[in-house]
Design a protein around this motif. Structure first.
Motif, PDB file in Angstrom:
ATOM      1  N   ASP A   1      -1.958   1.203   0.398  1.00  0.00           N
ATOM      2  CA  ASP A   1      -3.048   0.675  -0.426  1.00  0.00           C
ATOM      3  C   ASP A   1      -3.121  -0.858  -0.394  1.00  0.00           C
ATOM      4  O   ASP A   1      -3.773  -1.475  -1.210  1.00  0.00           O
ATOM      5  N   LYS A   2      -2.395  -1.475   0.545  1.00  0.00           N
ATOM      6  CA  LYS A   2      -2.442  -2.925   0.815  1.00  0.00           C
ATOM      7  C   LYS A   2      -1.680  -3.755  -0.206  1.00  0.00           C
ATOM      8  O   LYS A   2      -1.859  -4.974  -0.291  1.00  0.00           O
ATOM      9  N   THR A   3      -0.831  -3.142  -1.011  1.00  0.00           N
ATOM     10  CA  THR A   3      -0.096  -3.865  -2.045  1.00  0.00           C
ATOM     11  C   THR A   3       1.398  -3.890  -1.752  1.00  0.00           C
ATOM     12  O   THR A   3       1.926  -3.091  -0.983  1.00  0.00           O
ATOM     13  N   VAL A   4       2.057  -4.828  -2.416  1.00  0.00           N
ATOM     14  CA  VAL A   4       3.515  -4.927  -2.435  1.00  0.00           C
ATOM     15  C   VAL A   4       3.907  -4.756  -3.890  1.00  0.00           C
ATOM     16  O   VAL A   4       3.349  -5.416  -4.771  1.00  0.00           O
ATOM     17  N   ILE A   5       4.843  -3.858  -4.160  1.00  0.00           N
ATOM     18  CA  ILE A   5       5.248  -3.604  -5.543  1.00  0.00           C
ATOM     19  C   ILE A   5       6.725  -3.927  -5.704  1.00  0.00           C
ATOM     20  O   ILE A   5       7.551  -3.551  -4.873  1.00  0.00           O
ATOM     21  N   LEU A   6       7.041  -4.639  -6.778  1.00  0.00           N
ATOM     22  CA  LEU A   6       8.412  -4.951  -7.149  1.00  0.00           C
ATOM     23  C   LEU A   6       8.822  -3.996  -8.264  1.00  0.00           C
ATOM     24  O   LEU A   6       8.114  -3.873  -9.266  1.00  0.00           O
ATOM     25  N   TRP A   7       9.947  -3.311  -8.055  1.00  0.00           N
ATOM     26  CA  TRP A   7      10.434  -2.295  -8.995  1.00  0.00           C
ATOM     27  C   TRP A   7      11.782  -2.705  -9.573  1.00  0.00           C
ATOM     28  O   TRP A   7      12.581  -3.356  -8.904  1.00  0.00           O
ATOM     29  N   ASP A   8      12.046  -2.282 -10.783  1.00  0.00           N
ATOM     30  CA  ASP A   8      13.372  -2.386 -11.369  1.00  0.00           C
ATOM     31  C   ASP A   8      14.159  -1.175 -10.872  1.00  0.00           C
ATOM     32  O   ASP A   8      13.792  -0.036 -11.164  1.00  0.00           O
TER      33      ASP A   8
ATOM     34  N   GLY B   1      -3.018  -9.051  -1.850  1.00  0.00           N
ATOM     35  CA  GLY B   1      -3.460 -10.158  -1.021  1.00  0.00           C
ATOM     36  C   GLY B   1      -3.702  -9.744   0.425  1.00  0.00           C
ATOM     37  O   GLY B   1      -4.438 -10.403   1.139  1.00  0.00           O
ATOM     38  N   HIS B   2      -3.068  -8.664   0.849  1.00  0.00           N
ATOM     39  CA  HIS B   2      -3.300  -8.154   2.194  1.00  0.00           C
ATOM     40  C   HIS B   2      -4.602  -7.355   2.235  1.00  0.00           C
ATOM     41  O   HIS B   2      -5.026  -6.792   1.226  1.00  0.00           O
ATOM     42  N   THR B   3      -5.208  -7.288   3.413  1.00  0.00           N
ATOM     43  CA  THR B   3      -6.455  -6.540   3.567  1.00  0.00           C
ATOM     44  C   THR B   3      -6.279  -5.252   4.363  1.00  0.00           C
ATOM     45  O   THR B   3      -7.238  -4.495   4.520  1.00  0.00           O
TER      46      THR B   3
ATOM     47  N   ILE C   1       8.782 -11.463   1.168  1.00  0.00           N
ATOM     48  CA  ILE C   1       7.985 -11.691   2.364  1.00  0.00           C
ATOM     49  C   ILE C   1       7.405 -10.349   2.780  1.00  0.00           C
ATOM     50  O   ILE C   1       8.113  -9.333   2.810  1.00  0.00           O
ATOM     51  N   SER C   2       6.096 -10.323   3.068  1.00  0.00           N
ATOM     52  CA  SER C   2       5.463  -9.075   3.496  1.00  0.00           C
ATOM     53  C   SER C   2       4.614  -9.330   4.742  1.00  0.00           C
ATOM     54  O   SER C   2       4.037 -10.400   4.906  1.00  0.00           O
ATOM     55  N   GLY C   3       4.567  -8.324   5.590  1.00  0.00           N
ATOM     56  CA  GLY C   3       3.739  -8.376   6.790  1.00  0.00           C
ATOM     57  C   GLY C   3       2.798  -7.189   6.797  1.00  0.00           C
ATOM     58  O   GLY C   3       3.134  -6.104   6.325  1.00  0.00           O
ATOM     59  N   SER C   4       1.607  -7.400   7.356  1.00  0.00           N
ATOM     60  CA  SER C   4       0.564  -6.387   7.279  1.00  0.00           C
ATOM     61  C   SER C   4      -0.123  -6.194   8.620  1.00  0.00           C
ATOM     62  O   SER C   4      -0.049  -7.054   9.504  1.00  0.00           O
ATOM     63  N   HIS C   5      -0.819  -5.064   8.733  1.00  0.00           N
ATOM     64  CA  HIS C   5      -1.670  -4.819   9.895  1.00  0.00           C
ATOM     65  C   HIS C   5      -2.846  -5.777   9.946  1.00  0.00           C
ATOM     66  O   HIS C   5      -3.574  -5.817  10.938  1.00  0.00           O
ATOM     67  N   ASP C   6      -3.059  -6.542   8.895  1.00  0.00           N
ATOM     68  CA  ASP C   6      -4.127  -7.530   8.908  1.00  0.00           C
ATOM     69  C   ASP C   6      -3.720  -8.806   9.661  1.00  0.00           C
ATOM     70  O   ASP C   6      -4.434  -9.790   9.672  1.00  0.00           O
ATOM     71  N   ARG C   7      -2.515  -8.762  10.253  1.00  0.00           N
ATOM     72  CA  ARG C   7      -1.963  -9.856  11.054  1.00  0.00           C
ATOM     73  C   ARG C   7      -1.530 -11.058  10.226  1.00  0.00           C
ATOM     74  O   ARG C   7      -1.506 -12.194  10.693  1.00  0.00           O
ATOM     75  N   THR C   8      -1.210 -10.829   8.974  1.00  0.00           N
ATOM     76  CA  THR C   8      -0.717 -11.911   8.122  1.00  0.00           C
ATOM     77  C   THR C   8       0.685 -11.619   7.637  1.00  0.00           C
ATOM     78  O   THR C   8       1.102 -10.468   7.522  1.00  0.00           O
ATOM     79  N   VAL C   9       1.389 -12.695   7.367  1.00  0.00           N
ATOM     80  CA  VAL C   9       2.687 -12.649   6.672  1.00  0.00           C
ATOM     81  C   VAL C   9       2.501 -13.493   5.419  1.00  0.00           C
ATOM     82  O   VAL C   9       2.004 -14.608   5.498  1.00  0.00           O
TER      83      VAL C   9
END
Length: 85
Positions: free
Chosen positions: A36-43, A55-57, A73-81
């Motif tokens: 779903d294009k998100t990064v989630i931080l979990w406890d 922020g990723h598309t 740091i996250s990388g996506s198929h949208d070609r962004t880090v």
């Protein structure tokens, strides 16, 4: 790693559409990157979502913590880090 059939589950929680997950070295937090294009931080202890980073598309395919654990740091198929504070 242990045999899932014989070891007790320490914690389980729902990470919808998760593509990849990673523990912080001290075991207190988990990050997941999702379809779903998100990064989630979990406890990691409670299984509760601490924050959702958008922020990723396109699909998030890689995630990691900085060596000191202060950034994600996250990388996506949208070609962004993206480096998240």
């Amino acid at each position: 790693l242990s045999d899932h059939g014989t070891e007790p589950v320490l914690q389980a929680f729902l990470a919808p559409d998760s593509q990849i997950s990673l523990f912080l070295a001290d075991g207190t937090q988990i990050i997941s990157g999702s379809y779903d294009k998100t990064v989630i931080l979990w406890d990691a202890r409670t299984g509760k979502q601490m924050s959702k980073l958008e922020g990723h598309t396109r699909i998030v395919r890689s995630v990691c913590f900085s060596p000191d654990g202060s950034q994600i740091i996250s990388g996506s198929h949208d070609r962004t880090v993206i480096i998240w504070d």
